[in-house]
Write an enzyme that holds these catalytic residues in place. Sequence first.
Site, PDB file in Angstrom:
ATOM      1  N   ARG A  72       0.426  -1.346  -0.176  1.00  0.00           N
ATOM      2  CA  ARG A  72       0.438  -0.007   0.299  1.00  0.00           C
ATOM      3  C   ARG A  72       0.606   1.043  -0.222  1.00  0.00           C
ATOM      4  O   ARG A  72       0.315   1.924  -0.839  1.00  0.00           O
ATOM      5  CB  ARG A  72      -0.752   0.111   1.365  1.00  0.00           C
ATOM      6  CG  ARG A  72      -2.060  -1.524   1.127  1.00  0.00           C
ATOM      7  CD  ARG A  72      -3.008  -1.279   2.381  1.00  0.00           C
ATOM      8  NE  ARG A  72      -2.690   0.295   2.805  1.00  0.00           N
ATOM      9  CZ  ARG A  72      -4.089   0.559   3.996  1.00  0.00           C
ATOM     10  NH1 ARG A  72      -3.629  -0.660   4.605  1.00  0.00           N
ATOM     11  NH2 ARG A  72      -4.639   1.539   4.020  1.00  0.00           N
ATOM     12  N   GLN A 103      -8.015  10.731   8.604  1.00  0.00           N
ATOM     13  CA  GLN A 103      -8.245   9.356   9.172  1.00  0.00           C
ATOM     14  C   GLN A 103      -7.626   8.554   7.817  1.00  0.00           C
ATOM     15  O   GLN A 103      -6.373   7.763   8.590  1.00  0.00           O
ATOM     16  CB  GLN A 103      -9.897   8.736   9.205  1.00  0.00           C
ATOM     17  CG  GLN A 103     -10.476   9.276   9.737  1.00  0.00           C
ATOM     18  CD  GLN A 103     -12.096   9.240   9.783  1.00  0.00           C
ATOM     19  OE1 GLN A 103     -12.229   7.915   9.508  1.00  0.00           O
ATOM     20  NE2 GLN A 103     -12.625   9.680   8.824  1.00  0.00           N
ATOM     21  N   ASN A 104      -6.807   9.688   7.060  1.00  0.00           N
ATOM     22  CA  ASN A 104      -6.392   8.802   5.824  1.00  0.00           C
ATOM     23  C   ASN A 104      -4.990   8.702   6.011  1.00  0.00           C
ATOM     24  O   ASN A 104      -4.078   9.343   7.272  1.00  0.00           O
ATOM     25  CB  ASN A 104      -6.351   9.379   4.728  1.00  0.00           C
ATOM     26  CG  ASN A 104      -7.467   9.564   4.140  1.00  0.00           C
ATOM     27  OD1 ASN A 104      -7.974   8.689   4.281  1.00  0.00           O
ATOM     28  ND2 ASN A 104      -7.537  10.218   3.105  1.00  0.00           N
ATOM     29  N   HIS A 121      -5.470   8.113  12.514  1.00  0.00           N
ATOM     30  CA  HIS A 121      -4.951   6.979  12.235  1.00  0.00           C
ATOM     31  C   HIS A 121      -3.623   7.275  11.940  1.00  0.00           C
ATOM     32  O   HIS A 121      -2.920   5.789  11.196  1.00  0.00           O
ATOM     33  CB  HIS A 121      -5.897   6.369  11.330  1.00  0.00           C
ATOM     34  CG  HIS A 121      -7.360   5.959  12.316  1.00  0.00           C
ATOM     35  ND1 HIS A 121      -8.734   6.090  11.261  1.00  0.00           N
ATOM     36  CD2 HIS A 121      -7.951   6.476  13.473  1.00  0.00           C
ATOM     37  CE1 HIS A 121      -9.680   6.227  12.387  1.00  0.00           C
ATOM     38  NE2 HIS A 121      -9.494   6.195  13.032  1.00  0.00           N
ATOM     39  N   CYS A 129       8.386  -0.229  15.729  1.00  0.00           N
ATOM     40  CA  CYS A 129       9.103  -1.575  16.612  1.00  0.00           C
ATOM     41  C   CYS A 129       7.741  -1.006  17.256  1.00  0.00           C
ATOM     42  O   CYS A 129       7.206  -0.997  18.149  1.00  0.00           O
ATOM     43  CB  CYS A 129      10.324  -1.260  17.151  1.00  0.00           C
ATOM     44  SG  CYS A 129      10.415  -2.178  18.691  1.00  0.00           S
ATOM     45  N   CYS A 132       9.776  -1.666  21.149  1.00  0.00           N
ATOM     46  CA  CYS A 132       9.719  -0.339  22.048  1.00  0.00           C
ATOM     47  C   CYS A 132       9.318   0.560  21.653  1.00  0.00           C
ATOM     48  O   CYS A 132       9.747   1.745  22.648  1.00  0.00           O
ATOM     49  CB  CYS A 132      11.869  -0.632  22.690  1.00  0.00           C
ATOM     50  SG  CYS A 132      12.196  -0.275  21.384  1.00  0.00           S
ATOM     51  N   SER A 225     -17.000   6.443   5.870  1.00  0.00           N
ATOM     52  CA  SER A 225     -18.328   5.871   5.651  1.00  0.00           C
ATOM     53  C   SER A 225     -18.573   6.207   7.052  1.00  0.00           C
ATOM     54  O   SER A 225     -20.235   5.825   7.431  1.00  0.00           O
ATOM     55  CB  SER A 225     -17.783   4.167   5.875  1.00  0.00           C
ATOM     56  OG  SER A 225     -16.454   4.368   6.354  1.00  0.00           O
ATOM     57  N   ASN A 249     -20.222  13.039  -0.545  1.00  0.00           N
ATOM     58  CA  ASN A 249     -19.443  11.436  -1.038  1.00  0.00           C
ATOM     59  C   ASN A 249     -21.071  11.136  -1.650  1.00  0.00           C
ATOM     60  O   ASN A 249     -21.879  12.124  -1.501  1.00  0.00           O
ATOM     61  CB  ASN A 249     -20.051  11.419   0.392  1.00  0.00           C
ATOM     62  CG  ASN A 249     -19.669   9.494   0.879  1.00  0.00           C
ATOM     63  OD1 ASN A 249     -19.596   8.604   0.007  1.00  0.00           O
ATOM     64  ND2 ASN A 249     -18.915   9.277   1.720  1.00  0.00           N
ATOM     65  N   PRO A 250     -20.332   9.855  -2.588  1.00  0.00           N
ATOM     66  CA  PRO A 250     -21.094   9.798  -3.268  1.00  0.00           C
ATOM     67  C   PRO A 250     -22.588   9.047  -3.383  1.00  0.00           C
ATOM     68  O   PRO A 250     -23.823   8.398  -3.956  1.00  0.00           O
ATOM     69  CB  PRO A 250     -19.754   8.449  -4.361  1.00  0.00           C
ATOM     70  CG  PRO A 250     -18.560   9.131  -4.004  1.00  0.00           C
ATOM     71  CD  PRO A 250     -18.915   9.787  -2.554  1.00  0.00           C
TER      72      PRO A 250
END
Length: 285
Positions: A72, A103-104, A121, A129, A132, A225, A249-250
């Site tokens: 990704r 949020q991306n 996010h 790590c 740690c 969403s 939003n569609p």
Amino acid sequence: MTGPELAEAGRLLAAARRPVVFTGAGMSAESGVPTFRDAQTGLWQRYDPQELATPAAFRADPALVWGWYEARRRGVRRALPNPGHRAVAAIQARLPATVVITQNVDDLHERGGVPAPVRLHGSLFAPRCSACARPAPLPSDLPPPAGTPVPGAPEARDEAEPPGGPVSHAPEPQDGPLTPPACAGCGAPVRPGVVWFGEALPSAALDAAVEAAAGCDLLLTVGTSALVHPAAEIPVVAARLGAPVVQVNPVPTPLDAICAVNLRGPAGEVLPALVRAAWPDADAG
Ligand code: BJW
Ligand code: ZN
């Protein structure tokens, strides 16, 4: 895009002084970055993202999960900001108090001209790590082995480094499971710097997001969403405190009911049209 909804949303934006733009994966869809709940492609088709994005999945199969995130990340490195990202930057340029909350986990807002979005996010570009928490270099940050030829590269490599880190000098690894690097401090596997299901959001980012939503005079929610909490509560905080919420939003989402205006369409078309509706002289990207 035209119509009474766009005109009303344009009036709300033109009147705002402290807007919040709250974004989700649909923001980057027109850049070719699949949304979280889109069907996956290639050899990832048989995996459910909701099951890979968990600490338990990483413990059970670190190579599977690390390989998915690396695939990704490579996809995002190849993607470019779309007109929607540039329209968000145009809003912030026009109204400097604008707070962009995302949020991306891609870096397309930054590359589209928003220098410091609030990241709820985490990021694909901040591995650390798993034991740690020491920050780890991205695999492409590792220096190439001495004498590695760089195909097609000019002799003098003095061009600016692209955003998102240096371009890898090594051939791209195969798509698929990939053993994560070991932490330079303790040897534990390195993990992606994102927030998985069941993990707390970074508290500074969540506090900043709640504070901005509570103090805003317009919240524009784009391409989410609104299924994942606590992020999905950010527009609700704004609405409860009296700010109008405009959604791009569609398709309908659980936020429809709290929205003053629902603009049904793709962000890359609707956001530039919205900026032009608010400020007809604007360069909407
Ligand atoms: C377009 C478009 C175009 C398409 N233009 N639009 C309350 C109720 C129920 C459950 C919970 C709750 N509170 C907490 C939970 C549990 C859980 C949760 O929410 N689960 C739900 C799924 C039910 N939440 C958590 O676990 C969170 N942690 C937590 O609560 O911790 C508590 C705790 C406290 C203290 C100590 C310890 C723990 C963490 C959530 C982390 C989410 N992480 C992910 C993965 C990040 C890494 C990765 O990418 O792999 O974040 S999940 C995934 O969903 C990702 C996204 O940021 C997030 C939101 O998705 P998004 O952006 O909305 O994308 P999609 O794909 O869902 O939607 C795309 C939209 O775009 C669609 O609407 C399209 O129509 C639209 N679109 N093209 C505009 N061109
Ligand atoms: Zn470590």
